[in-house]
Design a protein around this motif. Sequence first.
Motif, PDB file in Angstrom:
ATOM      1  N   MET A 263       0.838  -1.259  -0.268  1.00  0.00           N
ATOM      2  CA  MET A 263      -0.068   0.224   0.435  1.00  0.00           C
ATOM      3  C   MET A 263       1.121   0.803  -0.474  1.00  0.00           C
ATOM      4  O   MET A 263       1.693   1.452   1.271  1.00  0.00           O
ATOM      5  N   GLU A 264       0.653   2.514  -1.208  1.00  0.00           N
ATOM      6  CA  GLU A 264       1.301   3.717  -1.059  1.00  0.00           C
ATOM      7  C   GLU A 264       0.532   4.090   0.179  1.00  0.00           C
ATOM      8  O   GLU A 264      -0.447   4.606   0.097  1.00  0.00           O
ATOM      9  N   ARG A 265       1.704   5.000   1.213  1.00  0.00           N
ATOM     10  CA  ARG A 265       1.109   5.668   2.485  1.00  0.00           C
ATOM     11  C   ARG A 265       1.320   7.214   1.805  1.00  0.00           C
ATOM     12  O   ARG A 265       2.229   7.745   2.659  1.00  0.00           O
ATOM     13  N   LYS A 266       0.988   7.328   1.312  1.00  0.00           N
ATOM     14  CA  LYS A 266       0.696   9.047   1.030  1.00  0.00           C
ATOM     15  C   LYS A 266      -0.374   9.533   1.191  1.00  0.00           C
ATOM     16  O   LYS A 266      -1.480   9.252   1.095  1.00  0.00           O
ATOM     17  N   VAL A 267      -0.953  10.621   1.762  1.00  0.00           N
ATOM     18  CA  VAL A 267      -1.797  11.678   2.066  1.00  0.00           C
ATOM     19  C   VAL A 267      -1.250  12.797   2.291  1.00  0.00           C
ATOM     20  O   VAL A 267      -0.361  13.027   2.497  1.00  0.00           O
ATOM     21  N   SER A 268      -2.441  13.654   2.655  1.00  0.00           N
ATOM     22  CA  SER A 268      -3.291  14.773   2.555  1.00  0.00           C
ATOM     23  C   SER A 268      -4.150  14.859   3.963  1.00  0.00           C
ATOM     24  O   SER A 268      -4.588  14.138   3.802  1.00  0.00           O
ATOM     25  N   ILE A 269      -3.427  15.791   4.095  1.00  0.00           N
ATOM     26  CA  ILE A 269      -4.168  15.945   5.552  1.00  0.00           C
ATOM     27  C   ILE A 269      -4.445  17.452   5.510  1.00  0.00           C
ATOM     28  O   ILE A 269      -4.933  18.766   5.100  1.00  0.00           O
ATOM     29  N   VAL A 270      -6.434  17.379   6.040  1.00  0.00           N
ATOM     30  CA  VAL A 270      -7.263  18.821   5.868  1.00  0.00           C
ATOM     31  C   VAL A 270      -7.987  17.929   7.513  1.00  0.00           C
ATOM     32  O   VAL A 270      -7.980  17.448   8.023  1.00  0.00           O
ATOM     33  N   CYS A 271      -8.173  19.956   7.597  1.00  0.00           N
ATOM     34  CA  CYS A 271      -8.976  20.421   9.061  1.00  0.00           C
ATOM     35  C   CYS A 271      -9.738  21.733   8.525  1.00  0.00           C
ATOM     36  O   CYS A 271      -9.101  23.070   8.119  1.00  0.00           O
ATOM     37  N   PRO A 272     -10.819  21.151   8.891  1.00  0.00           N
ATOM     38  CA  PRO A 272     -11.836  22.166   8.929  1.00  0.00           C
ATOM     39  C   PRO A 272     -11.638  23.253  10.325  1.00  0.00           C
ATOM     40  O   PRO A 272     -11.649  23.416  11.323  1.00  0.00           O
ATOM     41  N   VAL A 273     -11.298  24.902   9.483  1.00  0.00           N
ATOM     42  CA  VAL A 273     -11.117  25.654  11.029  1.00  0.00           C
ATOM     43  C   VAL A 273     -12.235  26.824  11.023  1.00  0.00           C
ATOM     44  O   VAL A 273     -12.453  27.573  10.006  1.00  0.00           O
ATOM     45  N   ALA A 274     -13.036  26.775  12.264  1.00  0.00           N
ATOM     46  CA  ALA A 274     -14.232  27.464  12.261  1.00  0.00           C
ATOM     47  C   ALA A 274     -13.305  29.067  13.474  1.00  0.00           C
ATOM     48  O   ALA A 274     -13.980  29.781  13.198  1.00  0.00           O
ATOM     49  N   GLU A 275     -12.650  28.584  13.820  1.00  0.00           N
ATOM     50  CA  GLU A 275     -12.101  30.209  15.055  1.00  0.00           C
ATOM     51  C   GLU A 275     -10.407  28.863  15.497  1.00  0.00           C
ATOM     52  O   GLU A 275     -10.030  28.273  14.602  1.00  0.00           O
ATOM     53  N   SER A 276      -9.924  30.313  15.963  1.00  0.00           N
ATOM     54  CA  SER A 276      -8.916  29.608  17.047  1.00  0.00           C
ATOM     55  C   SER A 276      -8.200  28.715  17.065  1.00  0.00           C
ATOM     56  O   SER A 276      -9.119  26.660  17.616  1.00  0.00           O
ATOM     57  N   VAL A 277      -7.486  27.895  16.845  1.00  0.00           N
ATOM     58  CA  VAL A 277      -6.495  26.449  17.178  1.00  0.00           C
ATOM     59  C   VAL A 277      -5.812  26.256  18.883  1.00  0.00           C
ATOM     60  O   VAL A 277      -5.640  27.385  19.242  1.00  0.00           O
ATOM     61  N   PRO A 278      -6.853  25.513  19.485  1.00  0.00           N
ATOM     62  CA  PRO A 278      -6.190  24.843  21.251  1.00  0.00           C
ATOM     63  C   PRO A 278      -4.452  24.975  20.417  1.00  0.00           C
ATOM     64  O   PRO A 278      -5.024  23.956  19.635  1.00  0.00           O
ATOM     65  N   PRO A 279      -3.510  25.090  21.440  1.00  0.00           N
ATOM     66  CA  PRO A 279      -2.112  25.283  21.321  1.00  0.00           C
ATOM     67  C   PRO A 279      -1.829  23.805  21.697  1.00  0.00           C
ATOM     68  O   PRO A 279      -1.078  23.355  21.291  1.00  0.00           O
ATOM     69  N   LYS A 280      -2.213  22.816  22.401  1.00  0.00           N
ATOM     70  CA  LYS A 280      -2.130  21.728  22.542  1.00  0.00           C
ATOM     71  C   LYS A 280      -2.288  21.189  21.863  1.00  0.00           C
ATOM     72  O   LYS A 280      -2.098  19.718  21.056  1.00  0.00           O
ATOM     73  N   ALA A 281      -3.546  21.289  20.620  1.00  0.00           N
ATOM     74  CA  ALA A 281      -3.737  20.524  19.276  1.00  0.00           C
ATOM     75  C   ALA A 281      -3.068  20.690  18.362  1.00  0.00           C
ATOM     76  O   ALA A 281      -2.295  20.183  17.943  1.00  0.00           O
ATOM     77  N   PHE A 282      -2.342  22.035  18.456  1.00  0.00           N
ATOM     78  CA  PHE A 282      -1.682  22.545  17.557  1.00  0.00           C
ATOM     79  C   PHE A 282      -0.420  22.001  17.902  1.00  0.00           C
ATOM     80  O   PHE A 282       0.334  21.524  16.848  1.00  0.00           O
ATOM     81  N   ARG A 283       0.138  22.050  19.040  1.00  0.00           N
ATOM     82  CA  ARG A 283       1.558  20.744  19.358  1.00  0.00           C
ATOM     83  C   ARG A 283       1.474  19.599  18.905  1.00  0.00           C
ATOM     84  O   ARG A 283       1.711  18.979  18.461  1.00  0.00           O
ATOM     85  N   ASP A 284       0.064  18.829  19.490  1.00  0.00           N
ATOM     86  CA  ASP A 284       0.193  17.203  18.786  1.00  0.00           C
ATOM     87  C   ASP A 284      -0.340  17.238  17.155  1.00  0.00           C
ATOM     88  O   ASP A 284       0.367  15.624  16.788  1.00  0.00           O
ATOM     89  N   ALA A 285      -0.532  17.901  16.552  1.00  0.00           N
ATOM     90  CA  ALA A 285      -0.758  17.903  15.207  1.00  0.00           C
ATOM     91  C   ALA A 285       0.506  17.949  14.650  1.00  0.00           C
ATOM     92  O   ALA A 285       0.591  16.958  13.637  1.00  0.00           O
ATOM     93  N   LEU A 286       1.043  18.605  14.915  1.00  0.00           N
ATOM     94  CA  LEU A 286       2.832  18.772  14.620  1.00  0.00           C
ATOM     95  C   LEU A 286       3.978  17.834  15.003  1.00  0.00           C
ATOM     96  O   LEU A 286       4.523  17.129  14.373  1.00  0.00           O
ATOM     97  N   GLY A 287       3.329  16.644  16.364  1.00  0.00           N
ATOM     98  CA  GLY A 287       3.923  16.281  16.398  1.00  0.00           C
ATOM     99  C   GLY A 287       3.229  14.979  15.553  1.00  0.00           C
ATOM    100  O   GLY A 287       4.747  14.137  15.414  1.00  0.00           O
ATOM    101  N   MET A 288       2.172  14.382  15.379  1.00  0.00           N
ATOM    102  CA  MET A 288       1.662  13.687  14.496  1.00  0.00           C
ATOM    103  C   MET A 288       2.528  13.972  13.176  1.00  0.00           C
ATOM    104  O   MET A 288       2.940  12.350  12.955  1.00  0.00           O
ATOM    105  N   VAL A 289       2.477  15.018  12.606  1.00  0.00           N
ATOM    106  CA  VAL A 289       2.875  14.875  11.361  1.00  0.00           C
ATOM    107  C   VAL A 289       5.008  13.957  11.593  1.00  0.00           C
ATOM    108  O   VAL A 289       4.823  13.446  10.338  1.00  0.00           O
ATOM    109  N   ALA A 290       5.407  14.748  12.085  1.00  0.00           N
ATOM    110  CA  ALA A 290       6.249  14.384  12.387  1.00  0.00           C
ATOM    111  C   ALA A 290       6.839  12.945  12.510  1.00  0.00           C
ATOM    112  O   ALA A 290       7.704  12.272  12.081  1.00  0.00           O
ATOM    113  N   TYR A 291       6.167  12.392  13.423  1.00  0.00           N
ATOM    114  CA  TYR A 291       6.001  11.310  13.489  1.00  0.00           C
ATOM    115  C   TYR A 291       5.575   9.956  12.603  1.00  0.00           C
ATOM    116  O   TYR A 291       6.590   9.060  11.896  1.00  0.00           O
TER     117      TYR A 291
END
Length: 202
Positions: A1-29
């Motif tokens: 399986m080719e593991r190529k992916v786009s990530i999308v996120c609808p944003v309605a308001e400000s993003v919580p700092p912890k969510a932003f931090r963990d999203a970056l960590g998820m991408v790096a991992y």
Amino acid sequence: MERKVSIVCPVAESVPPKAFRDALGMVAYSVRNGIEIIDIGVTERELIDEARNNLVTTFLATSTEWLFWMDADMILPKETIVELFNVAEEKNAKIVTGIYYQRKGKNLPVLWSRGVETEESGVSGEGSPKAKVNKYCGAYMFPHPDKKEPFPVHAAGFGCVLVHRSVFETLDYPWFKFIKGQCSEDFYFFVNAKEAGFTAWA
């Protein structure tokens, strides 16, 4: 399986700092573990069904095979995308959702079934009375406390979902639609995908 992916996120308001931090960590991992992140897409202050449809339209204009959805307030483990790909490969699945819980009220799982019970999960009854007249209604599913095997679901939220492009290519536009008094945009997608022959796994 080719593991190529786009990530999308609808944003309605400000993003919580912890969510932003963990999203970056998820991408790096993910990158360190063989996932190629092709693109990251967001929308800003759009109606949720319109936002999701716009993100899919942009995605389908690319050649990327997979689309990972997350909500802006989700605090996700770093292994999330890798684990969803593992399930997709194991089950030959085109839709895989993570398991997460409502923050308010009884903290119920964001998973539903139309009365179908599996060995790996339980269903709270045979569904609500509305399910008899509304195909978008179902009963909450509860993951089995002693088992970790993936199991099929009728519907889920869209805060943590991996979807293959073939699902969107098969379904008619709009892929997401909020129908007042009947269904949310994510239920609309899951039910129509199931009717088209796609099984969602959790």
